[in-house]
Design a protein around this motif. Structure first.
Motif, PDB file in Angstrom:
ATOM      1  N   UNK A   1       0.923  -1.383  -0.095  1.00  0.00           N
ATOM      2  CA  UNK A   1       0.060  -0.108   0.044  1.00  0.00           C
ATOM      3  C   UNK A   1       0.969   1.000  -0.072  1.00  0.00           C
ATOM      4  N   UNK A   2       1.898   1.289   0.672  1.00  0.00           N
ATOM      5  CA  UNK A   2       2.959   2.458   0.715  1.00  0.00           C
ATOM      6  C   UNK A   2       3.899   2.437  -0.442  1.00  0.00           C
ATOM      7  N   UNK A   3       3.713   1.716  -1.349  1.00  0.00           N
ATOM      8  CA  UNK A   3       4.688   1.660  -2.327  1.00  0.00           C
ATOM      9  C   UNK A   3       4.733   2.763  -3.399  1.00  0.00           C
ATOM     10  N   UNK A   4       5.873   3.211  -3.756  1.00  0.00           N
ATOM     11  CA  UNK A   4       5.930   4.283  -4.784  1.00  0.00           C
ATOM     12  C   UNK A   4       5.299   3.670  -5.876  1.00  0.00           C
ATOM     13  N   UNK A   5       4.639   4.675  -6.719  1.00  0.00           N
ATOM     14  CA  UNK A   5       3.735   4.282  -7.731  1.00  0.00           C
ATOM     15  C   UNK A   5       4.386   3.560  -9.084  1.00  0.00           C
ATOM     16  N   UNK A   6       5.522   3.814  -9.196  1.00  0.00           N
ATOM     17  CA  UNK A   6       6.340   3.164 -10.302  1.00  0.00           C
ATOM     18  C   UNK A   6       6.651   1.927  -9.830  1.00  0.00           C
ATOM     19  N   UNK A   7       6.954   1.814  -8.689  1.00  0.00           N
ATOM     20  CA  UNK A   7       7.563   0.436  -8.048  1.00  0.00           C
ATOM     21  C   UNK A   7       6.269  -0.452  -8.006  1.00  0.00           C
ATOM     22  N   UNK A   8       5.137   0.036  -7.790  1.00  0.00           N
ATOM     23  CA  UNK A   8       3.886  -0.779  -7.465  1.00  0.00           C
ATOM     24  C   UNK A   8       3.486  -1.257  -8.947  1.00  0.00           C
ATOM     25  N   UNK A   9       3.580  -0.241 -10.093  1.00  0.00           N
ATOM     26  CA  UNK A   9       3.342  -0.570 -11.366  1.00  0.00           C
ATOM     27  C   UNK A   9       4.100  -1.572 -11.927  1.00  0.00           C
ATOM     28  N   UNK A  10       5.528  -1.863 -11.620  1.00  0.00           N
ATOM     29  CA  UNK A  10       6.359  -2.800 -12.077  1.00  0.00           C
ATOM     30  C   UNK A  10       5.629  -4.125 -11.558  1.00  0.00           C
TER      31      UNK A  10
ATOM     32  N   UNK B   1      10.371  -8.605 -20.071  1.00  0.00           N
ATOM     33  CA  UNK B   1      11.764  -8.275 -20.206  1.00  0.00           C
ATOM     34  C   UNK B   1      11.962  -6.861 -19.716  1.00  0.00           C
ATOM     35  N   UNK B   2      13.140  -6.384 -19.395  1.00  0.00           N
ATOM     36  CA  UNK B   2      13.498  -5.150 -18.924  1.00  0.00           C
ATOM     37  C   UNK B   2      13.199  -4.011 -19.905  1.00  0.00           C
ATOM     38  N   UNK B   3      13.358  -4.412 -21.068  1.00  0.00           N
ATOM     39  CA  UNK B   3      13.067  -3.631 -22.405  1.00  0.00           C
ATOM     40  C   UNK B   3      11.549  -3.274 -22.412  1.00  0.00           C
ATOM     41  N   UNK B   4      10.888  -4.315 -22.129  1.00  0.00           N
ATOM     42  CA  UNK B   4       9.213  -4.470 -22.318  1.00  0.00           C
ATOM     43  C   UNK B   4       8.949  -3.381 -21.118  1.00  0.00           C
ATOM     44  N   UNK B   5       9.572  -3.475 -19.976  1.00  0.00           N
ATOM     45  CA  UNK B   5       8.874  -2.684 -18.622  1.00  0.00           C
ATOM     46  C   UNK B   5       9.371  -1.371 -19.175  1.00  0.00           C
ATOM     47  N   UNK B   6      10.219  -1.084 -19.576  1.00  0.00           N
ATOM     48  CA  UNK B   6      10.598   0.281 -19.886  1.00  0.00           C
ATOM     49  C   UNK B   6       9.781   0.950 -20.969  1.00  0.00           C
TER      50      UNK B   6
ATOM     51  N   UNK C   1      17.642   2.793 -17.963  1.00  0.00           N
ATOM     52  CA  UNK C   1      18.458   3.038 -16.711  1.00  0.00           C
ATOM     53  C   UNK C   1      17.602   3.215 -15.450  1.00  0.00           C
ATOM     54  N   UNK C   2      16.662   4.100 -15.694  1.00  0.00           N
ATOM     55  CA  UNK C   2      15.791   4.342 -14.552  1.00  0.00           C
ATOM     56  C   UNK C   2      14.870   2.978 -14.066  1.00  0.00           C
ATOM     57  N   UNK C   3      14.771   2.338 -15.010  1.00  0.00           N
ATOM     58  CA  UNK C   3      13.879   1.126 -14.516  1.00  0.00           C
ATOM     59  C   UNK C   3      14.848   0.186 -13.846  1.00  0.00           C
ATOM     60  N   UNK C   4      16.117   0.083 -14.469  1.00  0.00           N
ATOM     61  CA  UNK C   4      17.159  -0.781 -13.655  1.00  0.00           C
ATOM     62  C   UNK C   4      17.262  -0.415 -12.268  1.00  0.00           C
ATOM     63  N   UNK C   5      17.284   0.871 -11.941  1.00  0.00           N
ATOM     64  CA  UNK C   5      17.524   1.409 -10.707  1.00  0.00           C
ATOM     65  C   UNK C   5      16.263   0.944  -9.843  1.00  0.00           C
ATOM     66  N   UNK C   6      15.179   0.979 -10.253  1.00  0.00           N
ATOM     67  CA  UNK C   6      13.785   0.692  -9.687  1.00  0.00           C
ATOM     68  C   UNK C   6      13.673  -0.896  -9.681  1.00  0.00           C
ATOM     69  N   UNK C   7      14.207  -1.557 -10.502  1.00  0.00           N
ATOM     70  CA  UNK C   7      14.346  -3.025 -10.349  1.00  0.00           C
ATOM     71  C   UNK C   7      15.087  -3.409  -9.376  1.00  0.00           C
ATOM     72  N   UNK C   8      16.383  -2.880  -9.310  1.00  0.00           N
ATOM     73  CA  UNK C   8      17.494  -3.337  -8.177  1.00  0.00           C
ATOM     74  C   UNK C   8      16.618  -2.868  -6.840  1.00  0.00           C
ATOM     75  N   UNK C   9      16.090  -1.782  -6.632  1.00  0.00           N
ATOM     76  CA  UNK C   9      15.280  -1.696  -5.373  1.00  0.00           C
ATOM     77  C   UNK C   9      14.206  -2.849  -4.986  1.00  0.00           C
ATOM     78  N   UNK C  10      13.370  -3.284  -6.095  1.00  0.00           N
ATOM     79  CA  UNK C  10      12.232  -4.456  -5.794  1.00  0.00           C
ATOM     80  C   UNK C  10      13.102  -5.666  -5.839  1.00  0.00           C
ATOM     81  N   UNK C  11      14.283  -5.969  -6.444  1.00  0.00           N
ATOM     82  CA  UNK C  11      15.070  -7.265  -6.116  1.00  0.00           C
ATOM     83  C   UNK C  11      15.542  -7.195  -4.876  1.00  0.00           C
TER      84      UNK C  11
END
Length: 123
Positions: free
Chosen positions: A50-59, A68-73, A81-91
Motif C-alpha cells: 500500500x505505501x509503495x512508490x507508484x512506479x514500483x507498484x506498477x512494475x 523483459x526489462x526492455x518491455x517494462x521500459x 537506466x531508470x527502470x534498472x534502478x527501480x528493479x534493483x530496489x525491488x530485487x
C-alpha cells in the motif's frame, strides 16, 4: 490559465531529468547491482504494497507474467537506466525475481525445426 500557472506546468516535463531524478530518489545503479540487461525477465513475487512508490507498484503489478526489462521500459515510458534502478530496489526487497533469458546456444537447431515442420506437413 494565468501566466505563472502556465510557467509552473511547463517547468515539470514528463521526460525531463528532474522527474527521473525524483523517481529514482537520486540513486544510481550500484556497482554491484544484480546482472540486469535488456532481455532479463522480471516476474513479481507478490502483490504491490500500500505505501509503495507508484512506479514500483506498477512494475510489481504488470510483472505477473515474465516481462523483459526492455518491455517494462516501454510500458512505463521510462528509460532503461531508470527502470534498472527501480528493479534493483525491488530485487533487494524480494518483490520481484530476475530470470536470465534463454541463451541462443540452448535454442533448438533451425534446420531440425524445419525438418520437423516439413515432416508434419507431409503427414
Amino acid at each position: 490559465m494565468s501566466e505563472p500557472e502556465r510557467q509552473k506546468k511547463q517547468a515539470w516535463e514528463e521526460g525531463g531529468p528532474e522527474r527521473l531524478y525524483v523517481l529514482t530518489s537520486g540513486r544510481q545503479p550500484a556497482e554491484r547491482q544484480a546482472p540486469l540487461d535488456m532481455v532479463t525477465l522480471i516476474v513479481s513475487r507478490g502483490e504491490a504494497g500500500p505505501g509503495m512508490q507508484p512506479e514500483l507498484a506498477a512494475i510489481v503489478r504488470i510483472c505477473d507474467y515474465p516481462l523483459s526489462v526492455a518491455e517494462l521500459s516501454a510500458y512505463l515510458h521510462l528509460p532503461v537506466s531508470v527502470v534498472t534502478v527501480l528493479l534493483t530496489e525491488l530485487l533487494a526487497s524480494n518483490h520481484v525475481e530476475a530470470r536470465a533469458s534463454v541463451p541462443a546456444k540452448s535454442l533448438p537447431d533451425i534446420e531440425l525445426l524445419e525438418a520437423v515442420m516439413h515432416g508434419l506437413q507431409n503427414l
